[in-house]
Structure formats: C-alpha cells, structure tokens
Design a protein around this motif. Structure first.
Motif, PDB file in Angstrom:
ATOM      1  N   TYR A  53     -16.938   3.492  -1.474  1.00 33.60           N
ATOM      2  CA  TYR A  53     -15.578   3.958  -1.717  1.00 33.60           C
ATOM      3  C   TYR A  53     -15.545   5.475  -1.819  1.00 33.60           C
ATOM      4  CZ  TYR A  53     -12.950  -0.391  -2.598  1.00 33.60           C
ATOM      5  OH  TYR A  53     -12.287  -1.561  -2.463  1.00 33.60           O
TER       6      TYR A  53
ATOM      7  N   ILE B  31     -16.882  -2.608   1.547  1.00 34.92           N
ATOM      8  CA  ILE B  31     -15.544  -2.425   0.977  1.00 34.92           C
ATOM      9  C   ILE B  31     -14.579  -3.484   1.512  1.00 34.92           C
ATOM     10  CG2 ILE B  31     -13.567  -0.882   0.792  1.00 34.92           C
ATOM     11  CD1 ILE B  31     -15.406   1.472   1.086  1.00 34.92           C
ATOM     12  N   TYR B  32     -14.533  -3.606   2.838  1.00 29.65           N
ATOM     13  CA  TYR B  32     -13.477  -4.411   3.457  1.00 29.65           C
ATOM     14  C   TYR B  32     -13.936  -5.740   4.032  1.00 29.65           C
ATOM     15  CZ  TYR B  32     -10.733  -0.155   3.041  1.00 29.65           C
ATOM     16  OH  TYR B  32     -10.069   0.933   2.555  1.00 29.65           O
TER      17      TYR B  32
ATOM     18  N   MET C 279      -5.533   6.086  -0.459  1.00 27.95           N
ATOM     19  CA  MET C 279      -4.172   5.815  -0.012  1.00 27.95           C
ATOM     20  C   MET C 279      -3.300   7.067  -0.140  1.00 27.95           C
ATOM     21  SD  MET C 279      -4.218   2.865   1.208  1.00 27.95           S
ATOM     22  CE  MET C 279      -2.476   2.537   1.511  1.00 27.95           C
TER      23      MET C 279
ATOM     24  N   PHE D 152      11.821  -5.112   2.087  1.00 25.94           N
ATOM     25  CA  PHE D 152      10.402  -4.885   1.815  1.00 25.94           C
ATOM     26  C   PHE D 152      10.157  -3.457   1.335  1.00 25.94           C
ATOM     27  CE2 PHE D 152       6.190  -3.633   3.725  1.00 25.94           C
ATOM     28  CZ  PHE D 152       5.422  -4.216   2.733  1.00 25.94           C
TER      29      PHE D 152
ATOM     30  N   ASP E  32      11.243  -2.926  -2.135  1.00 27.26           N
ATOM     31  CA  ASP E  32      10.204  -3.508  -2.980  1.00 27.26           C
ATOM     32  C   ASP E  32       9.054  -2.521  -3.162  1.00 27.26           C
ATOM     33  OD1 ASP E  32       9.252  -5.553  -4.520  1.00 27.26           O
ATOM     34  OD2 ASP E  32       8.222  -6.568  -2.875  1.00 27.26           O
TER      35      ASP E  32
ATOM     36  N   HIS F 152       6.942  -0.019  -6.680  1.00 15.29           N
ATOM     37  CA  HIS F 152       5.547  -0.046  -7.155  1.00 15.29           C
ATOM     38  C   HIS F 152       4.698   0.862  -6.274  1.00 15.29           C
ATOM     39  CE1 HIS F 152       6.719  -3.737  -9.296  1.00 15.29           C
ATOM     40  NE2 HIS F 152       7.280  -4.114  -8.157  1.00 15.29           N
TER      41      HIS F 152
ATOM     42  N   HIS G 155       1.994   2.781  -7.658  1.00 11.70           N
ATOM     43  CA  HIS G 155       0.805   3.229  -8.403  1.00 11.70           C
ATOM     44  C   HIS G 155      -0.442   3.165  -7.537  1.00 11.70           C
ATOM     45  CE1 HIS G 155      -0.298  -1.033  -8.873  1.00 11.70           C
ATOM     46  NE2 HIS G 155       0.994  -1.214  -8.967  1.00 11.70           N
ATOM     47  N   TRP G 156      -0.443   2.274  -6.547  1.00 13.54           N
ATOM     48  CA  TRP G 156      -1.598   2.154  -5.665  1.00 13.54           C
ATOM     49  C   TRP G 156      -1.804   3.399  -4.815  1.00 13.54           C
ATOM     50  CZ3 TRP G 156       0.188   2.588  -0.697  1.00 13.54           C
ATOM     51  CH2 TRP G 156       1.504   2.192  -0.463  1.00 13.54           C
TER      52      TRP G 156
ATOM     53  N   HIS H 132       5.707   2.544   3.492  1.00 16.11           N
ATOM     54  CA  HIS H 132       5.574   1.455   4.452  1.00 16.11           C
ATOM     55  C   HIS H 132       4.647   1.870   5.593  1.00 16.11           C
ATOM     56  CE1 HIS H 132       7.769  -1.731   7.147  1.00 16.11           C
ATOM     57  NE2 HIS H 132       6.458  -1.908   7.080  1.00 16.11           N
TER      58      HIS H 132
ATOM     59  N   LEU I 170       0.961   1.962   4.650  1.00 18.88           N
ATOM     60  CA  LEU I 170       0.428   0.598   4.603  1.00 18.88           C
ATOM     61  C   LEU I 170       0.143   0.093   6.011  1.00 18.88           C
ATOM     62  CD1 LEU I 170       2.315  -1.601   1.978  1.00 18.88           C
ATOM     63  CD2 LEU I 170      -0.092  -0.927   2.049  1.00 18.88           C
ATOM     64  N   THR I 171       1.093   0.318   6.887  1.00 13.76           N
ATOM     65  CA  THR I 171       0.957  -0.146   8.266  1.00 13.76           C
ATOM     66  C   THR I 171      -0.225   0.523   8.960  1.00 13.76           C
ATOM     67  OG1 THR I 171       3.330  -0.550   8.385  1.00 13.76           O
ATOM     68  CG2 THR I 171       2.148  -0.328  10.463  1.00 13.76           C
TER      69      THR I 171
ATOM     70  N   TRP J 106      -2.865   1.596   7.536  1.00 16.60           N
ATOM     71  CA  TRP J 106      -4.053   0.986   6.954  1.00 16.60           C
ATOM     72  C   TRP J 106      -4.368  -0.351   7.626  1.00 16.60           C
ATOM     73  CZ3 TRP J 106      -4.199  -1.585   1.455  1.00 16.60           C
ATOM     74  CH2 TRP J 106      -5.518  -1.889   1.132  1.00 16.60           C
ATOM     75  N   THR J 107      -3.374  -1.232   7.654  1.00 14.66           N
ATOM     76  CA  THR J 107      -3.649  -2.573   8.172  1.00 14.66           C
ATOM     77  C   THR J 107      -3.943  -2.559   9.676  1.00 14.66           C
ATOM     78  OG1 THR J 107      -1.303  -3.053   8.556  1.00 14.66           O
ATOM     79  CG2 THR J 107      -2.203  -3.639   6.405  1.00 14.66           C
TER      80      THR J 107
ATOM     81  N   HIS K 286      -7.397  -0.904  10.318  1.00 12.54           N
ATOM     82  CA  HIS K 286      -8.406  -1.847   9.837  1.00 12.54           C
ATOM     83  C   HIS K 286      -8.510  -3.049  10.767  1.00 12.54           C
ATOM     84  CE1 HIS K 286     -10.584  -4.729   7.368  1.00 12.54           C
ATOM     85  NE2 HIS K 286      -9.571  -5.547   7.478  1.00 12.54           N
TER      86      HIS K 286
END
Lengths: 215, 215
Positions: free
Chosen positions: B72, B110-111, B132, B151, B154, B158, B160-161, B173, B176-177, B179-180, B183
């Motif tokens: 990490y 990690i993943y 992140m 979404f 939502d 949150h 905090h991540w 958003h 996140l996208t 990242w996914t 990955h």
DNA sequence: TGTACATCAGTGAACGCGCGTTCACTGATGTAC
DNA sequence: TGTACATCAGTGAACGCGCGTTCACTGATGTAC
C-alpha cells in the motif's frame, strides 16, 4: 424414464460421492481460501478416512483443477441461460453479478490471484471462448461506421478468443470493455474494497452498465 | 550529514536484516504465490536458521501483514511521486500500470483474492484514502453542472474514503470509475487472462484511459 | 584505556502438527455360469 | 436360483516432509564506570 445416460448403480454412486467431495471442497474454500484446501480435512468432515478420496481424485491438484473447470462451466451455463431467456446486455451483466455474489470464492477461482506456477487445464479456453461469445452476441448492436482505432484493427485480426465470432471490430472492442469494466467493479466489491465506503456497490455497477449500454 | 534519524549501528543493522527478509519474502511470493510463504524457507535461503527470524518478526502472519502494508505504502508513494511531478490523469494511470507490472504479486497483495478470515491492518485504510485522494486531485476537472444521479448524491454524503476531499460529486464518481476501470484491465492483464488473445494489453488500457480523460 | 556487565543476534534441539500419498488388506456389491 | 469369481469402495498403518514456534544456550557487540 429419463435415465441419466446408461449408468450402473455403481457409477451413479461414484458420481454422487464425487459431487459431495466437491461440495465440501467449495465450502472449505469459501471458509478459508483455496490455499487451505486439504483432502484430509474434507475426508474428515465427510466421515471418511483420508486415503478414500484417492478413489475419486488422483491428487489434490486434480481436485482443484476440476473445481476451476466447474467454475468456468458454471459461469458459461449461467451466461447461456440468461442469453437464451432473451435478455439484453444489462440482463447478462446482472446475471454475472448474481452468479459472482452467489459464491465469491468461485469467482476468484477464475479471476483471482494467479498462482505463479500453475496453468489452467487446456479445455477451459474453450469455455472461456463460449463466455466471450455470449457476451459478444449481447454487445453487437453498435454503429459499424465509426472510424476504427488502430487497437480495433488489431482486434479484428485475432478473434479466436470469441470463437471466431463474426462481429464488427467495434463490437469486439465493446465486449472486451464490458468484460474489464464489469470485472473491475465486481472484483473490488467481492474483495471487500468498498466496505465502509458508504455507497451501494450495486449502484456503481449499474452506473458502469448504463454507460456501456448507451455510450 | 543526512543521518537516518538518530540510529545506533545496531538499529541500522536490524533495519537492514528486516529489509532483507522482506526482499526474500517478496521473491518467494513472486515465485510461488503468497500462500507458499514460509519463514523457514526464507531463513534457509538467507543462510540462517529458522528461529532467527523471530528476532525480526513475531510470526508469519506478522510478516505478511507488513508486506501488505508495504505494498500500500509503495503504491501511495508511486502515486504521490507521479502527481508531484505534475502529471495529469493519464500520467497517473501509467504510473499505476508501471507500478503493477513491476511486481504483479505485490499488486495482488492489495487487490487480489481475499483470504476469507483475514483482515488487513487498520492503518492501511489511511493509506488507501491517500491513494484515492491523489486520484481525486487528478480527476477533478469536470463540469459540475451536469445533473446529479442518485448514486452521485449518495457519494457526496460519504467521502471519508478520499480523506474528505472537497471535490464535486461528479468528480468523486469519476475517481471511483477510474479506479474500477483501470483495475479491471490491469488485474485481468496481470492474471494472464489476455495471453494468447493476440492484442496488446497496453492498447486496451490506453483505450479505457482515453475514454476516462475525455468522456 | 581497561574492565565488568548488559544487551541482543543467532544456533541447535525439540515439540506437535497436518499434510499428501502409498500400500496391503477387508468387506460389500455386482457379474457369469 | 445358487454358487464362484471379479470388481471396487473404504480402512488403518505407515512414510517422509516441512511447517510454525518455543526454549535454553553461546558468542559477539555495545555500555558504564
């Protein structure tokens, strides 16, 4: 009468015990991971002695290999079933997610951390092609007149991984993208990387799906 | 003089041996997978007796935990270095890919497949937030006036991540996208699922990246 | 500078464990006449 | 239908192995006076 082929009672018994062994193996993998799979432990939990399992599987590696094959087979079947019931790409994607959530370790048996030495059996590549073929059927509705990128030209030359599916290059590209994007969300979800982040993974999955279905 | 803190020779020796143990551990993981990690085997390859390693790590699990933490940390550092040298999102993505290809098993530490019982140490969530956060800095250049999806609403609640990064919901958003999707391509590539498919994984990665950078 | 003591790295023996796997054997189930 | 034989599932003992880990000990390195 719908007999299962022409099987003697002994053969049917054999199949049943083999299935039971695999069931316990899956349970053990789900509880402690694939690396903790132990023939002796399975035998113990089945009320048998360790060596008895060697009547059914030649070795521990043999059992794991078969579990991997089963996982591929199961995914291909789930895909085919979803496709045959006339669903579109989103339907297929949701079938994939349901299949994965049903048994995360089974998903990782296929798509998880590779063991450096290990090579999957040859026949799974056929099943993998079947899976990609189904995915390709569902993602084929694209305008074919967009200019091709060099990558797509490259793709069009090698399409054996989709069972030589005669789709336009853009569709090949899209099927690949489907695969990687859905896997991206799904594998991070299953591995627990979203826990505590405060959002619903299903919404992220659907958001990716929406962009795939209507780019 | 740039001394390493105020370390006695003994402490420096200790650090060096610890580092050497970890190096051998990484090599062993790269060769046979993380589940094959054995303290005795490491000791043997270092020319030491098995119990000697217990002066440096309390247990096998302790060593693995530290390797995960290091992974990490290493990724966060690579990210930070890339970001500080003024690169944009594509630059960051390429830094990620280079980091992953440099040591695939470290990426999977990690993943990769989660071990059902195991829980990562608490302090890695902080490093994960750092990662992140860096990603978010690089993906923040989005028009903020697009209508928010449920979404994204939502998501905005949150954050905090990402170390409570004050980015607009659409940027959350998008991070996140990023990242996914990255990955998704990367993990399938590292796991060897593209081998024999006849295309260059780097092109697929870049293709995804292009769509992320200019949607 | 020299001596007495404390710290700590590393050793070798030993522990118990569970593993995969082999082997000779028993007993039940199926088959042939 | 009954008997003789073959097949095969399962057992228990045994093999060697490598593992993680503990423990009492040796010897070298550092510290205090």
């Amino acid at each position: 009468m719908a007999e299962t082929g022409t099987k003697t009672p002994r053969e049917r018994y054999r199949d049943q015990v083999r299935a039971e062994i695999k069931e316990h193996a899956r349970e053990q993998i789900g509880t402690a991971g694939a690396s903790a799979l132990s023939l002796n432990a399975i035998a113990k939990r089945m009320g048998m002695s360790g060596p008895a399992l060697y009547r059914y599987f030649a070795s521990r590696d043999d059992l794991i290999t078969e579990l991997i094959r089963d996982a591929y087979r199961s995914l291909a079947d789930a895909f085919r079933a979803a496709a045959e019931s006339g669903t579109d790409l989103p339907g297929l994607a949701h079938a994939l997610r349901a299949w994965a959530l049903d048994d995360p370790q089974r998903y990782f048996l296929i798509y998880g951390t590779p063991v450096p030495g290990y090579h999957a059996p040859d026949d799974v590549t056929g099943i993998a092609s079947e899976i990609m073929g189904t995915l390709l059927d569902a993602s084929a509705g694209l305008p074919a007149d967009a200019p091709l990128t060099p990558f797509e030209v490259d793709l069009a030359a090698h399409r054996h991984w989709a069972g030589d599916h005669p789709a336009p290059p853009a569709a090949l590209h899209r099927a690949l993208t489907c695969w990687t994007r859905l896997h991206g969300v799904l594998s991070l979800e299953l591995a627990g990387h979203f826990t505590g982040m405060g959002f619903d993974p299903a919404l992220l999955f659907d958001s990716e799906l929406a962009e795939l279905a209507a780019p």
